[in-house]
Write an enzyme that holds these catalytic residues in place. Structure first.
Site, PDB file in Angstrom:
ATOM      1  N   GLU A 124      -7.581   2.774   3.943  1.00  0.00           N
ATOM      2  CA  GLU A 124      -7.344   1.439   4.479  1.00  0.00           C
ATOM      3  C   GLU A 124      -6.209   1.492   5.503  1.00  0.00           C
ATOM      4  O   GLU A 124      -5.031   1.455   5.117  1.00  0.00           O
ATOM      5  CB  GLU A 124      -6.957   0.474   3.354  1.00  0.00           C
ATOM      6  CG  GLU A 124      -8.048   0.248   2.337  1.00  0.00           C
ATOM      7  CD  GLU A 124      -7.961  -1.124   1.678  1.00  0.00           C
ATOM      8  OE1 GLU A 124      -9.002  -1.720   1.452  1.00  0.00           O
ATOM      9  OE2 GLU A 124      -6.829  -1.594   1.409  1.00  0.00           O
ATOM     10  N   SER A 155     -10.705  -5.328   7.366  1.00  0.00           N
ATOM     11  CA  SER A 155     -11.513  -6.241   8.195  1.00  0.00           C
ATOM     12  C   SER A 155     -12.987  -5.854   8.256  1.00  0.00           C
ATOM     13  O   SER A 155     -13.632  -6.011   9.289  1.00  0.00           O
ATOM     14  CB  SER A 155     -10.913  -6.356   9.603  1.00  0.00           C
ATOM     15  OG  SER A 155      -9.625  -6.924   9.533  1.00  0.00           O
ATOM     16  N   GLY A 205      -6.781  -7.493   7.026  1.00  0.00           N
ATOM     17  CA  GLY A 205      -6.587  -8.928   7.213  1.00  0.00           C
ATOM     18  C   GLY A 205      -6.255  -9.312   8.646  1.00  0.00           C
ATOM     19  O   GLY A 205      -5.815 -10.432   8.899  1.00  0.00           O
ATOM     20  N   HIS A 225      -2.620   0.266  -3.222  1.00  0.00           N
ATOM     21  CA  HIS A 225      -2.974  -0.586  -2.086  1.00  0.00           C
ATOM     22  C   HIS A 225      -1.750  -0.744  -1.184  1.00  0.00           C
ATOM     23  O   HIS A 225      -0.619  -0.823  -1.670  1.00  0.00           O
ATOM     24  CB  HIS A 225      -3.462  -1.954  -2.570  1.00  0.00           C
ATOM     25  CG  HIS A 225      -4.086  -2.748  -1.477  1.00  0.00           C
ATOM     26  ND1 HIS A 225      -3.344  -3.426  -0.538  1.00  0.00           N
ATOM     27  CD2 HIS A 225      -5.392  -2.924  -1.137  1.00  0.00           C
ATOM     28  CE1 HIS A 225      -4.180  -3.997   0.324  1.00  0.00           C
ATOM     29  NE2 HIS A 225      -5.418  -3.717  -0.013  1.00  0.00           N
ATOM     30  N   ASN A 227     -11.892  -6.677  -3.281  1.00  0.00           N
ATOM     31  CA  ASN A 227     -10.519  -6.895  -3.736  1.00  0.00           C
ATOM     32  C   ASN A 227     -10.148  -8.344  -3.431  1.00  0.00           C
ATOM     33  O   ASN A 227      -9.906  -8.699  -2.285  1.00  0.00           O
ATOM     34  CB  ASN A 227      -9.593  -5.922  -2.983  1.00  0.00           C
ATOM     35  CG  ASN A 227      -8.124  -6.158  -3.311  1.00  0.00           C
ATOM     36  OD1 ASN A 227      -7.798  -6.936  -4.219  1.00  0.00           O
ATOM     37  ND2 ASN A 227      -7.245  -5.491  -2.577  1.00  0.00           N
ATOM     38  N   LYS A 286      -7.550  -9.901  -4.195  1.00  0.00           N
ATOM     39  CA  LYS A 286      -6.091 -10.079  -4.011  1.00  0.00           C
ATOM     40  C   LYS A 286      -5.618 -11.298  -4.822  1.00  0.00           C
ATOM     41  O   LYS A 286      -6.177 -11.573  -5.881  1.00  0.00           O
ATOM     42  CB  LYS A 286      -5.771 -10.187  -2.520  1.00  0.00           C
ATOM     43  CG  LYS A 286      -6.369  -9.002  -1.732  1.00  0.00           C
ATOM     44  CD  LYS A 286      -5.875  -8.868  -0.334  1.00  0.00           C
ATOM     45  CE  LYS A 286      -6.522  -7.648   0.310  1.00  0.00           C
ATOM     46  NZ  LYS A 286      -6.061  -7.389   1.654  1.00  0.00           N
ATOM     47  N   GLU A 310      -0.518  -3.148   0.263  1.00  0.00           N
ATOM     48  CA  GLU A 310       0.335  -4.318  -0.031  1.00  0.00           C
ATOM     49  C   GLU A 310       1.283  -4.017  -1.188  1.00  0.00           C
ATOM     50  O   GLU A 310       2.395  -4.537  -1.239  1.00  0.00           O
ATOM     51  CB  GLU A 310      -0.563  -5.542  -0.318  1.00  0.00           C
ATOM     52  CG  GLU A 310      -1.206  -6.052   0.966  1.00  0.00           C
ATOM     53  CD  GLU A 310      -2.577  -6.698   0.796  1.00  0.00           C
ATOM     54  OE1 GLU A 310      -2.933  -7.087  -0.332  1.00  0.00           O
ATOM     55  OE2 GLU A 310      -3.294  -6.811   1.805  1.00  0.00           O
TER      56      GLU A 310
HETATM   57  P1  13P Z   1      -9.535  -7.359   4.528  1.00  0.00           P
HETATM   58  O1  13P Z   1     -10.988  -7.011   4.313  1.00  0.00           O
HETATM   59  O2  13P Z   1      -9.236  -8.800   4.280  1.00  0.00           O
HETATM   60  O3  13P Z   1      -9.030  -6.858   5.835  1.00  0.00           O
HETATM   61  O4  13P Z   1      -8.725  -6.569   3.395  1.00  0.00           O
HETATM   62  C1  13P Z   1      -8.986  -5.234   3.173  1.00  0.00           C
HETATM   63  C2  13P Z   1      -8.284  -4.825   1.941  1.00  0.00           C
HETATM   64  O5  13P Z   1      -7.075  -4.786   1.895  1.00  0.00           O
HETATM   65  C3  13P Z   1      -9.103  -4.502   0.761  1.00  0.00           C
HETATM   66  O6  13P Z   1      -8.332  -3.921  -0.234  1.00  0.00           O
END
Ligand code: 13P
Length: 251
Positions: free
Chosen positions: A168, A214, A174, A96, A9, A11, A98
């Site tokens: 997740e 992560s 992150g 997601h 992803n 983003k 976010e």
């Molecule tokens: P990170 O791997 O940067 O922690 O992000 C995970 C994520 O949100 C994948 O959709």
């Protein structure tokens, strides 16, 4: 069918040219080192989809990061599932954290998005996961159960069989703080129990459940070694082709 999948992803990262370069690098390295039984998927920003589709080998999946909950019409700024399919993507990430957190997407919105994606032949990657507060309060399983039950409302077993689930934990996204392999296994196993209750044991066993948060080349092997972890949804580390492929080689 249960598969081993590593999805990246991206983003809101990469300009078009950077995205094309990254996709090319991923494709080249995948040709050399991707294990045969692992499916790789990349999820670039919307603007990149048709261009990346042109250069991506058949074996690598292309995903959008979101889709509209409506089919068409006066919804300025939205991108429909049909548009995503017409741009060449076969997958779409839905729910997601976010999107839930910053864009206030509710379980009901996500339920509509899942139905839109399925109706347009896209494979949804449906995300669930608790935040830190919920984990500390010990209500993480309850939160994930509700996200699944509400998000999947009125979606038949047949339709659900096309969906990939991604767990997740928000506190691990992150932050560099990954879930321990035990925490990931426990939740993935719990998710299968919820799916068994909604659908059937067979459906629960057949579902591909990815871990995200992560995940990196240093911790992927231990996470993927768990019986109920079928791969990863990778954020930061998917922006580096070497790291992304190293993760895909970690089964
Ligand atoms: P990170 O791997 O940067 O922690 O992000 C995970 C994520 O949100 C994948 O959709």
């Amino acid at each position: 069918m249960r598969r081993k999948i590593v999805a990246g992803n991206w983003k809101m990262n990469t300009l078009l040219q950077e995205g094309l370069t990254l996709a090319e690098e991923v494709s080249k390295k995948a040709e050399k080192s991707l294990p045969e039984n692992v499916t790789l998927i990349v999820a670039p920003p919307f603007t990149h989809l048709p261009e990346i589709k042109k250069i991506l080998p058949q074996g690598i999946g292309l995903a959008a990061q979101n889709c509209a909950s409506e089919s068409s019409g006066a919804f300025t700024g939205e991108v429909s599932a049909a548009m995503i399919a017409s741009a060449g993507a076969g997958y779409v990430i839905i729910g997601h954290s976010e999107r839930r957190q910053y864009f206030n997407e509710t379980d009901a919105d996500l339920n509509k998005k899942l139905k839109e994606a399925l109706a347009n032949g896209l494979t949804p990657i449906f995300c669930c996961g608790e935040n830190l507060h919920e984990r500390e309060k010990g209500i993480h399983t309850e939160v994930v159960r509700e996200q699944l039950e509400r998000g999947l409302a009125d979606i038949s077993g047949d339709e659900f069989s096309k969906i990939i689930v991604a767990y997740e934990p928000v506190w691990a996204i992150g932050t560099g703080k990954t879930a321990t392999p035990e925490q990931a296994q426990d939740m993935h196993n719990f998710i299968r129990t919820v799916l068994k209750n909604i659908y059937s044991s067979e459906t629960a066993d057949d579902t591909t459940i990815l871990y995200g948060g992560s995940c990196n080349p240093g911790n992927a092997r231990k996470l993927f070694a768990n019986a109920d972890v079928d791969g990863g949804l990778i954020g930061g580390a998917s922006l580096k082709a070497d790291d992304f492929l190293a993760i895909a080689g970690s089964f």
